[in-house]
Design an enzyme around this catalytic site. Structure first.
Site, PDB file in Angstrom:
ATOM      1  CB  CYS A   1      16.992 -30.992   7.287  1.00 20.49           C
ATOM      2  SG  CYS A   1      17.478 -29.841   8.646  1.00 20.49           S
TER       3      CYS A   1
ATOM      4  CB  CYS B   1      15.147 -28.327  12.672  1.00 21.97           C
ATOM      5  SG  CYS B   1      16.425 -28.048  11.760  1.00 21.97           S
TER       6      CYS B   1
ATOM      7  N   GLY C   1       7.302  -1.575  24.116  1.00 18.25           N
ATOM      8  CA  GLY C   1       7.718  -2.417  25.315  1.00 18.25           C
ATOM      9  C   GLY C   1       6.880  -1.951  26.501  1.00 18.25           C
TER      10      GLY C   1
ATOM     11  CB  CYS D   1      13.006 -29.674  10.005  1.00 22.68           C
ATOM     12  SG  CYS D   1      14.348 -30.959  10.264  1.00 22.68           S
TER      13      CYS D   1
ATOM     14  CB  CYS E   1      18.877 -30.845  12.012  1.00 22.40           C
ATOM     15  SG  CYS E   1      17.330 -31.617  11.741  1.00 22.40           S
TER      16      CYS E   1
END
Lengths: 306, 303
Positions: free
Chosen positions: B258, B279, B39, B285, B255
């Site tokens: 799909c 997607c 970080g 997808c 979606c």
């Protein structure tokens, strides 16, 4: 409303001071060998705080004071006498040239009266912790202490969050913080309906009250008040002073009050220090100093009051 | 030297991975430090790249400094492999790194350079995800002075970020940050996880893959190593939550290609003004569509 002047009971009980300042000196600019002796109220020509050798400004020269728990101590003097610099150094805005300030906080877990720390030896993290948790300041100009880009409640939340950062380990409670902000605003007589407004929308007196609420958010043992009524109209001044007295009655912080307004001193402070050109010229009980001033400058100051 | 000479094959040659070896070494050193201090934003000497700053130069330098022969590369731009940014970046990297195979498939790739998405397919320990970061410092929204921000990070002084969330809740009753959600890494530093949607933030927590973040313009590299704690900022009583993708009646959107109801969706405005959702991860997808097709064929093929 007539109130009695709060008297420090703790001092009589023999508790040590919460803040003990010793030999505090602050010089802006280079210090010559005779800088300190050639400045001050007794310097030739009616006194000066500018060194004739180096041109440096001596803002504080060997200032010592003791602030007892629950006491209200006033520092008065004309502008340029060093009283604001005194607060700035104690709030660690600026490092002093010399001197020490011992701080004892009985509220610290595991701390006893015997343990005292010199503020000026703190590292930056300790200094931030001191400001976040142990000392509150209210300044003459609310813009210096409040963030005008966030709401009044957010300003108070910031202080609560900063003070509790370590305990909460990154998981503060929104509802608690919100409630604390609401409580503080109602304590300082800011309409709670306006909690989500930005301080810029408020009048000067209300901004000052938000600032007081922010300073008190952590219930600090020491509160520094820097000319808090200057620039406000008389009725607002009276309400702010009343508020300070009321909060002092309930929360009992030790207050170091800087002002040039004699009537504020008379109403609030039990003890008074008179400063001129960076030095203390007189100190004692407020009544004594104001009714029977010894130093010529204090006499002048008291007589000049309208 | 004239133009023809400059264009001759011997002058067109460059080192593997475009940037010179000393530069790569410096970037790798910064990367190692970033992994060691999860970080923490490690400054590095960001090089000029053959694309403008802000177009992914940080991610590109990270990728070029660690990619090698035999690596398989996938480039993602907002979930898509086929957008201009993704295509150009992939072409550039494969051109300057002979022996690196480009791929669309999440399972096949060893190094991912991504702009603002984490793939839907779960990633593995042998994969590395490189993020392109426009603004590396989460504190930039509350503190303009960089020197002070560095100190605030050092002291874990993040109260003002919580104030930002507080103000959000006051105003909108919820936290409105949609992307770049401040996330605490390993209990200390708070990072800006680049503009990934909130949906992807939990994927950083105890992730199997190494996550590297490169900000070329801002000259910073930071990392979320594998199996590291990554906790989005939240209040005890107002929690972080991901996009729920619910429609007006409270049903989960799916979606339109799909039919998936467990992915991050992009909103598409169709030519007639109506809206459809698809997607954001185009590779996922397409795989779902193919699988469905294959399933239908086997069904139809059975007597």
């Amino acid at each position: 409303m007539i109130r009695s002047i709060p008297v420090s009971t703790d001092a009589e009980q023999g508790l040590p001071p919460v803040l003990e300042v010793d030999g505090l000196t602050k010089v802006y600019g280079p210090i010559g060998p005779r800088t300190l002796e050639r400045t001050g109220p007794d310097a030739p020509g009616g006194g000066t705080n500018i060194c004739p050798d180096t041109g440096s400004v001596v803002a504080l020269n060997n200032v010592s004071l003791k602030l007892y728990p629950g006491q209200i101590l006033a520092v008065i003097g004309e502008s340029g006498s060093g009283k604001s610099t005194l607060l700035k150094t104690l709030y660690l805005d600026e490092p002093p040239t010399e001197g020490s300030a011992l701080f004892r906080d009985p509220g610290l877990p595991g701390n006893t009266w015997d343990q005292a720390h010199d503020l000026f030896l703190y590292n930056p993290a300790q200094a931030r912790r001191l400001r976040d948790r142990h000392i509150g300041i209210v300044r003459q100009n609310p813009k210096l202490e409040l963030n005008f880009n966030i709401s009044a409640g957010g300003n108070i939340a910031e202080r609560v969050l900063a003070a509790n950062a370590a305990e909460l380990q990154g998981h503060p409670h929104y509802g608690d913080i919100r409630q604390r902000a609401l409580d503080l605003l109602s304590e300082t007589q800011v309409p709670t309906a306006r909690i989500d407004e930005r301080p810029g929308n408020f009048s000067g007196g209300m901004q000052q009250r938000v600032q007081i609420a922010k300073a008190l958010a952590i219930q600090p043992p020491v509160l520094l008040l820097d000319e808090i009524t200057t620039g406000l109209d008389l009725s607002v001044q009276a309400r702010i002073i009343d508020l300070i007295l009321d909060l002092h009655d309930r929360l009992q912080p030790a207050i170091l009050l800087v002002t040039h307004d004699i009537s504020v001193v008379r109403t609030l402070a039990s003890q008074t220090i008179v400063m001129r050109y960076g030095q203390i010229v007189e100190q004692g009980l407020t009544d004594q100093v104001l009714e029977d001033p010894q130093h010529p400058y204090t006499q002048e100051l008291v007589n000049a009051a309208l | 030297m004239n133009l023809a000479e400059l264009q001759s094959p011997q002058h067109r040659e460059h080192t593997f991975g475009l940037i010179d070896e000393t530069a790569k070494r410096e970037i790798r050193r910064a990367t190692l430090k970033a992994v060691c201090v999860p970080g923490y934003q490690v400054p590095f000497a960001s090089r000029e790249m053959p694309l403008a700053r802000g177009f992914g130069t940080g991610g590109l330098q990270l990728t070029l400094s660690m990619i090698g022969e035999g690596d398989t590369l996938k480039v993602i731009d907002q979930g898509s492999d086929e957008s201009v940014n993704a295509c150009n970046m992939r072409d550039l990297i494969t051109r300057v790194c002979p022996g690196v195979e480009p791929t669309f498939k999440t399972e096949d790739a060893s190094i991912f350079q991504t702009r603002h998405r984490i793939p839907e397919t779960p990633m593995r320990e042998d994969q590395t995800l490189v993020f392109q970061v426009p603004y590396p410092d989460a504190l930039v929204v509350v503190e303009a002075n960089e020197a002070r921000r560095v100190q605030m990070h050092g002291e874990a002084d993040y109260a003002r970020l919580f104030v930002k969330l507080y103000e959000d809740i006051v105003q909108y009753d919820e936290i409105t940050l949609s992307h770049r959600y401040p996330t605490r890494i390993h209990g200390h530093y708070i990072i800006d996880p680049s503009p990934i949607p909130r949906y992807d933030v939990p994927k950083l927590h105890q992730s199997k893959q190494l996550n590297l973040f490169g900000a070329g313009r801002e000259k910073k590299i930071y990392a979320v190593p594998p199996y590291t704690e990554a906790k989005p900022l939240e209040f005890q009583d107002v929690n972080f939550r991901v996009e729920d993708h619910l429609d007006d009646s409270g049903r989960r959107l799916t979606c339109c290609k799909c039919g998936a109801d467990n992915t991050f969706l992009d909103e598409l405005v169709l030519t007639d003004g109506s809206r459809a959702y698809a997607c954001s991860d185009t590779e996922y997808c397409r795989r779902m569509v193919m699988q469905a097709k294959a399933a239908r064929q086997t069904e139809g093929g059975t007597p």
